[in-house]
Motif scaffolding. Structure first.
Motif, PDB file in Angstrom:
ATOM      1  N   GLU A  29       1.093  -1.096  -0.269  1.00 56.42           N
ATOM      2  CA  GLU A  29      -0.346  -0.153  -0.456  1.00 56.42           C
ATOM      3  C   GLU A  29       1.198   1.445   0.625  1.00 56.42           C
ATOM      4  O   GLU A  29       2.135   1.046  -0.451  1.00 56.42           O
ATOM      5  N   THR A  30       0.715   2.685  -0.109  1.00 60.97           N
ATOM      6  CA  THR A  30       1.369   4.020   0.148  1.00 60.97           C
ATOM      7  C   THR A  30       0.482   4.963   0.950  1.00 60.97           C
ATOM      8  O   THR A  30      -0.440   4.321   1.781  1.00 60.97           O
ATOM      9  N   LEU A  31       1.758   5.522   2.000  1.00 60.12           N
ATOM     10  CA  LEU A  31       2.237   6.049   2.809  1.00 60.12           C
ATOM     11  C   LEU A  31       2.002   6.890   2.544  1.00 60.12           C
ATOM     12  O   LEU A  31       2.154   7.640   1.711  1.00 60.12           O
ATOM     13  N   ARG A  32       0.619   7.706   3.019  1.00 58.37           N
ATOM     14  CA  ARG A  32      -0.102   8.947   3.270  1.00 58.37           C
ATOM     15  C   ARG A  32       0.380   9.959   4.567  1.00 58.37           C
ATOM     16  O   ARG A  32      -0.028   8.985   5.349  1.00 58.37           O
ATOM     17  N   GLY A  33       0.708  11.331   4.429  1.00 56.11           N
ATOM     18  CA  GLY A  33       0.963  11.566   5.756  1.00 56.11           C
ATOM     19  C   GLY A  33       1.303  13.703   4.903  1.00 56.11           C
ATOM     20  O   GLY A  33       1.189  13.638   4.095  1.00 56.11           O
ATOM     21  N   THR A  34       1.763  13.765   6.031  1.00 56.05           N
ATOM     22  CA  THR A  34       1.623  15.258   5.859  1.00 56.05           C
ATOM     23  C   THR A  34       3.080  15.345   7.075  1.00 56.05           C
ATOM     24  O   THR A  34       3.523  15.279   8.283  1.00 56.05           O
ATOM     25  N   VAL A  35       4.277  16.734   6.337  1.00 54.04           N
ATOM     26  CA  VAL A  35       5.128  16.953   7.286  1.00 54.04           C
ATOM     27  C   VAL A  35       4.614  18.344   7.712  1.00 54.04           C
ATOM     28  O   VAL A  35       4.917  19.498   6.684  1.00 54.04           O
ATOM     29  N   HIS A  36       5.165  18.718   8.611  1.00 55.31           N
ATOM     30  CA  HIS A  36       4.695  19.576   9.490  1.00 55.31           C
ATOM     31  C   HIS A  36       6.462  19.941   9.694  1.00 55.31           C
ATOM     32  O   HIS A  36       6.923  19.328  10.773  1.00 55.31           O
ATOM     33  N   ILE A  37       6.664  21.652   9.490  1.00 56.44           N
ATOM     34  CA  ILE A  37       7.600  22.466   9.641  1.00 56.44           C
ATOM     35  C   ILE A  37       7.571  23.633  10.637  1.00 56.44           C
ATOM     36  O   ILE A  37       6.388  24.542   9.788  1.00 56.44           O
TER      37      ILE A  37
END
Length: 247
Positions: A29-37
């Protein structure tokens, strides 16, 4: 100037935190997410956001066994940009799991299989901020059925690990440079047996390699490999597993 010097040492510098949409995924499957800086005390240039999907592999040598990190896949999320003091940025991403990513969701007495996503901000002349998030990788249905069928035949899952190297079956070869071994043992006295099982996912096909070691009988280690569609029926799985159990 003093603020930039402190930032180069990691004091008051930008920080990174990766939030995954789900910490648990199935093989392939595909990992999905958001990088918060989060910007620090001074303006800083971020040359890249680097994401690495990693596992830990066992390396055998003349001096014994050791463990090392192994990069399964990488992703560079953005082009260079500047983040201002206290500014926040959010960068979404998608990273497909390599088909050979190890299964970690295993009920083994000794489970040494780990997968994690490591996020790093590439900042010139500075300590690169980083973040590590562990990922649970679940077996696809056909792999789970094979494991269940072996356990129902009286075998307990005693160990699982990831080893450096390659596997070769009758119809397939691994490509990643590592392979997973899931070890089962039964409690028989006369017919004591150990099974080491490896799965190699390739698109819609699940390749399997089993090494069977019988403590009695003097036949030594024997190998059997077979292929199953990822949507294999119960009958297909039972037929394949019966070949392992008959050795």
């Amino acid at each position: 100037m003093f603020g930039k010097l402190k930032a180069s040492l990691g004091i008051g510098a930008a920080k990174v935190d990766t939030i995954l949409n789900s910490m648990s995924v199935f093989q392939g499957e595909t990992l999905r997410g958001t990088v918060h800086i989060q910007g620090g005390d001074v303006e800083q240039q971020i040359d890249a956001i680097n994401l690495k999907l990693c596992t830990e592999v066992k390396v055998e040598s003349e001096n014994g066994a050791s463990y090392q990190d192994f990069v399964i896949g990488t992703l560079k999320a953005v082009q260079p940009f500047v983040i201002q003091p206290n500014e926040t940025k959010q960068v979404p991403f998608e990273l497909k799991l390599d088909d050979e990513t190890p299964i970690t969701a295993l009920n083994a007495y000794k489970n040494q299989c780990h997968v994690w996503l490591e996020t790093t901000l590439d900042i010139d002349f500075a300590v690169d901020p980083s973040d590590r998030d562990h990922v649970e990788v679940k077996p696809l249905g056909c792999a789970a059925k094979v494991i269940t069928a072996i356990e129902q035949a009286g075998f307990g899952m005693v160990k699982a690990d990831v080893e450096k190297g390659y596997l070769r079956g009758n119809t397939f070869s691994s490509r990643s440079g590592f392979y997973q071994e899931i070890e089962f043992r039964n409690n028989g006295f006369i017919n004591k047996k150990e099974i080491e099982l490896s799965f190699i996912l390739n698109g819609n096909t699940m390749h399997c390699l089993a090494e069977v070691d019988r403590s009695f009988g003097g036949r030594g280690d024997q190998y059997i490999s077979f292929d199953l569609p990822v949507n294999a029926s119960d009958d297909q799985v039972r037929s394949a597993v019966s070949r392992i159990l008959s050795i």
